[in-house]
Design an enzyme around this catalytic site. Structure first.
Site, PDB file in Angstrom:
ATOM      1  N   ASP A   1       0.550  -1.020  -0.345  1.00 56.81           N
ATOM      2  CA  ASP A   1      -0.147  -0.416  -0.097  1.00 56.81           C
ATOM      3  C   ASP A   1       0.761   1.346   0.488  1.00 56.81           C
ATOM      4  O   ASP A   1       2.080   1.282   0.476  1.00 56.81           O
ATOM      5  CB  ASP A   1      -1.133  -0.411   1.187  1.00 56.81           C
ATOM      6  N   ILE A   2       0.323   2.396  -0.533  1.00 55.24           N
ATOM      7  CA  ILE A   2       0.868   3.643  -0.378  1.00 55.24           C
ATOM      8  C   ILE A   2       0.748   4.443   0.638  1.00 55.24           C
ATOM      9  O   ILE A   2      -0.006   4.747   1.176  1.00 55.24           O
ATOM     10  CB  ILE A   2       0.205   4.471  -1.207  1.00 55.24           C
TER      11      ILE A   2
ATOM     12  N   ASP B   1      -5.752   2.093  -2.444  1.00 57.46           N
ATOM     13  CA  ASP B   1      -4.597   2.326  -2.140  1.00 57.46           C
ATOM     14  C   ASP B   1      -3.282   1.032  -2.506  1.00 57.46           C
ATOM     15  O   ASP B   1      -1.964   0.980  -1.918  1.00 57.46           O
ATOM     16  CB  ASP B   1      -4.174   3.493  -1.542  1.00 57.46           C
TER      17      ASP B   1
END
Length: 175
Positions: free
Chosen positions: A9-10, A53
């Site tokens: 994930d970001i 995300d």
């Protein structure tokens, strides 16, 4: 019966999303996840889905592969190393766990191959408790790699539904 599951994930996505237009956000996610897909394909890792995300992938399913851990480790390292080429501000958190899953397609429309089980949940928890820019792995995953990769002890984490678990950072390939 034996796969490796990776969650990426970001880090800081919510803040980033508030600072750019919806069109720029979709463009960034498409560019980023398309890049991840190419890396996964190169290493014979199967993209499962994106959720917001987060990017989820598996090695060892739908076809069994005794090198599942090696392949997903190579993909994760390349993803971490190359993400700055997309946007220098992008930072990832990655979690990887090895074990068994149930996989298949359910429903009657918008078919999608998916995974379920403790291995998936553990990979997700490792990612969410991970370090920005790092690949946090379970001992089970580390043990699959037969001393072909470098690891560093990360922490003994208390993970929901799992209790205390020794976790490691995947640092690179040996040799």
């Amino acid at each position: 019966s034996q796969v490796s599951v990776m969650f990426c994930d970001i880090a800081g996505f919510t803040k980033m999303a508030a600072q750019i237009s919806p069109q720029e956000l979709v463009k960034l996610l498409n560019l980023t996840f398309s890049h991840f897909e190419r890396i996964c394909e190169k290493h014979q890792v199967e993209k499962i889905k994106t959720v917001g995300d987060a990017f989820v992938a598996v090695s060892g399913a739908p076809e069994e592969d005794p090198k599942h851990a090696h392949k997903i480790a190579d993909a994760a390292l390349e993803i971490i190393e190359s993400v700055k080429s997309i946007d220098p501000q992008l930072n990832l958190r990655v979690g990887i766990h090895a074990g068994e899953v149930v996989a298949g397609v359910i429903g009657t429309s918008k078919f999608g191959y998916d995974l379920w089980g403790d291995t998936v949940n553990m990979a997700s928890r490792l990612q969410s408790n991970g370090s920005v820019g790092g690949i946090v792995c379970s001992k089970e995953f580390k043990d699959q790699l037969h001393n072909d990769f470098k690891f560093e002890f990360f922490a003994r984490l208390s993970l929901k539904g799992k209790g205390e678990s020794d976790c490691y950072l995947l640092k690179g390939k040996l040799g």
